[in-house]
Design a protein around this motif. Structure first.
Motif, mmCIF file in Angstrom:
data_model
loop_
_atom_site.group_PDB
_atom_site.id
_atom_site.type_symbol
_atom_site.label_atom_id
_atom_site.label_comp_id
_atom_site.label_asym_id
_atom_site.label_seq_id
_atom_site.Cartn_x
_atom_site.Cartn_y
_atom_site.Cartn_z
ATOM 1 N N ILE A 46 14.616 73.933 13.747
ATOM 2 C CA ILE A 46 15.613 72.861 13.724
ATOM 3 C C ILE A 46 16.141 72.603 15.126
ATOM 4 O O ILE A 46 16.207 71.451 15.583
ATOM 5 C CB ILE A 46 16.768 73.226 12.777
ATOM 6 C CG1 ILE A 46 16.265 73.366 11.349
ATOM 7 C CG2 ILE A 46 17.874 72.172 12.849
ATOM 8 C CD1 ILE A 46 17.285 73.972 10.403
ATOM 9 N N ARG A 57 21.705 66.380 10.286
ATOM 10 C CA ARG A 57 20.559 66.039 11.114
ATOM 11 C C ARG A 57 20.875 66.004 12.612
ATOM 12 O O ARG A 57 19.965 65.926 13.429
ATOM 13 C CB ARG A 57 19.965 64.705 10.652
ATOM 14 C CG ARG A 57 19.363 64.810 9.256
ATOM 15 C CD ARG A 57 18.675 63.544 8.814
ATOM 16 N NE ARG A 57 18.078 63.710 7.483
ATOM 17 C CZ ARG A 57 17.378 62.774 6.861
ATOM 18 N NH1 ARG A 57 17.179 61.603 7.438
ATOM 19 N NH2 ARG A 57 16.869 62.999 5.671
ATOM 20 N N ALA A 67 19.159 68.867 14.456
ATOM 21 C CA ALA A 67 17.731 68.823 14.774
ATOM 22 C C ALA A 67 17.551 68.368 16.219
ATOM 23 O O ALA A 67 17.936 67.260 16.583
ATOM 24 C CB ALA A 67 17.011 67.872 13.829
ATOM 25 N N SER A 94 19.063 69.826 18.749
ATOM 26 C CA SER A 94 20.306 70.055 19.493
ATOM 27 C C SER A 94 20.196 71.182 20.506
ATOM 28 O O SER A 94 21.099 71.395 21.308
ATOM 29 C CB SER A 94 21.450 70.356 18.521
ATOM 30 O OG SER A 94 21.205 71.558 17.810
ATOM 31 N N GLY A 148 13.606 70.941 17.302
ATOM 32 C CA GLY A 148 13.252 69.615 16.810
ATOM 33 C C GLY A 148 11.776 69.294 16.917
ATOM 34 O O GLY A 148 11.374 68.139 16.734
ATOM 35 N N SER A 181 9.527 63.863 10.724
ATOM 36 C CA SER A 181 9.940 64.886 11.683
ATOM 37 C C SER A 181 10.741 65.982 11.003
ATOM 38 O O SER A 181 11.092 65.888 9.814
ATOM 39 C CB SER A 181 10.804 64.245 12.773
ATOM 40 O OG SER A 181 12.021 63.780 12.207
ATOM 41 N N THR A 182 11.051 67.035 11.758
ATOM 42 C CA THR A 182 11.929 68.090 11.257
ATOM 43 C C THR A 182 13.277 67.499 10.861
ATOM 44 O O THR A 182 13.859 67.870 9.843
ATOM 45 C CB THR A 182 12.109 69.177 12.323
ATOM 46 O OG1 THR A 182 10.839 69.786 12.589
ATOM 47 C CG2 THR A 182 13.087 70.243 11.873
ATOM 48 N N ARG A 183 13.752 66.579 11.653
ATOM 49 C CA ARG A 183 15.026 65.909 11.353
ATOM 50 C C ARG A 183 14.952 65.163 10.016
ATOM 51 O O ARG A 183 15.894 65.192 9.229
ATOM 52 C CB ARG A 183 15.374 64.935 12.487
ATOM 53 C CG ARG A 183 16.664 64.163 12.272
ATOM 54 C CD ARG A 183 16.901 63.195 13.429
ATOM 55 N NE ARG A 183 18.142 62.468 13.254
ATOM 56 C CZ ARG A 183 18.288 61.370 12.525
ATOM 57 N NH1 ARG A 183 17.242 60.878 11.879
ATOM 58 N NH2 ARG A 183 19.460 60.778 12.425
ATOM 59 N N ASP A 184 13.839 64.506 9.762
ATOM 60 C CA ASP A 184 13.692 63.733 8.526
ATOM 61 C C ASP A 184 13.730 64.613 7.279
ATOM 62 O O ASP A 184 14.190 64.185 6.219
ATOM 63 C CB ASP A 184 12.379 62.946 8.542
ATOM 64 C CG ASP A 184 12.342 61.892 9.630
ATOM 65 O OD1 ASP A 184 13.413 61.348 9.964
ATOM 66 O OD2 ASP A 184 11.252 61.621 10.161
#
Length: 341
Positions: free
Chosen positions: A101, A150, A153, A155, A104, A115-118
């Motif tokens: 996370i 999110r 992700a 960060s 990202g 994506s990982t964020r999604d």
């Protein structure tokens, strides 16, 4: 790996750091040491904070503690015919949920699976004030309020420590094949552009040294139909998408400075210096090796270039919203170092 809730220790350590004003950096498996800047900063290790808290195969949702290995997650969900959509890298066969996370980073299927964020539905975190907070939820249909989860992700460990996270999953495709074709970078670019303009089962691309590798995944009949339209293509069993994901291909095998070039969709990387290049994500992600630590030329109008290996820490964001978020989540700068491991 046994389940272990180490949250009391982690929260207590952050509370002490807040009281003393001493900054800390977050350490997982140490799979991304190229992003570590300093040897004299205190590390807070999450590797003992492990275990899958909740897994609901029927709802395509999983919740795990931040120190849980990605390898364990993959084994559990693959046994149920499911997968993490973003397929985050596991460098040196290591990597944790929290590290995935915070970095990202996503695998070769990013443009098709997200994506990982999604895929991130919710997180439990400890911010720079020592507060334990929950953002998001544990179900896919969770749309109330701001999607703060999110923000974590990508960060890079600057907004706080992730204690646990919930991801949505996807079913594994019914059928998958990899094909290879001899194509120049320009010809490969135009071929991929044609696929992006129509519905297809394309789920991965990689171009290097005049060879284009394509992954097709989906219903068997649809995969076979797409394969039949490719002149000169042959099925390839030797190319590994996980090796590409984890940078175990020979391209990544030396110690040359490595740069991550992100291009806006529809742009072709102009390799005017004839550097060693590998591209994926339909050409939107380009890995470039250089003989020196000078970055490859990339126009800011079409993309951006970032150091990725043996070149120190990623530059901190200068965006005004990033600085405001930093002030809100970590006003004392407890997580000031941009370290992702």
């Amino acid at each position: 790996m046994p389940d272990r809730d180490d949250s009391a220790y982690l929260v207590g350590t952050i509370e002490n750091a807040v009281s003393s004003g001493e900054p800390i950096a977050i350490l997982g498996h140490g799979s991304k040491p190229r992003l570590v800047e300093s040897d004299d900063i205190a590390f807070l290790c999450t590797s003992d904070h492990t275990g899958i808290i909740d897994y609901r195969p029927d709802e395509l949702v999983i919740t795990a503690r931040s120190g849980t290995s990605l390898e364990e997650i993959q084994e559990v969900v693959h046994a149920q015919g499911q997968m993490l959509p973003s397929d985050p890298p596991m460098f040196n066969r290591k990597g944790t949920v929290g590290g995935a996370i915070a970095s990202g980073l996503s695998g070769p299927g990013r443009p098709w699976y997200g994506s990982t964020r999604d895929s991130l539905l919710g997180v439990e975190v400890v911010n720079g004030k020592g507060q334990r907070l929950n953002f998001g939820g544990k179900v896919i249909k969770n749309v109330a309020g701001f999607d703060i989860a999110r923000l974590y992700a990508g960060s890079k460990g600057t907004l706080g420590l992730i204690l646990s996270a919930t991801f949505k999953l996807l079913p594994v495709s019914e059928h998958e094949i990899t094909v290879e074709l001899e194509r120049s970078d320009v010809d490969a670019f135009h071929l991929l552009e044609s696929y992006s303009r129509r519905s297809s089962t394309l789920a991965g691309s990689c171009h290097s040294e005049q060879t284009l590798y394509l992954r097709f995944a989906g219903a068997t009949s649809a995969v076979q139909q797409d394969f039949s339209t490719l002149n000169g293509a042959s099925v390839c069993s030797s190319f590994s998408w996980s090796e590409l994901r984890d940078q175990n291909l020979s391209f990544f095998g030396d110690s040359s400075p490595l740069w991550r070039v992100s291009l806006d969709r529809g742009n072709l990387y102009q390799n005017i210096d004839e550097l060693s290049v590998l591209s994926e994500w339909n050409g939107s992600l380009v890995w470039v090796k250089t003989p020196t630590e000078s970055p490859p030329p990339v126009s800011t109008d079409v993309g951006r270039v970032e150091p990725f290996r043996h070149l120190g820490v990623q530059p901190k964001s200068s965006l005004k919203y990033a600085s405001r978020l930093k002030q809100a989540f970590d006003p004392l700068g407890i997580f000031e170092p941009e370290v992702v491991v």
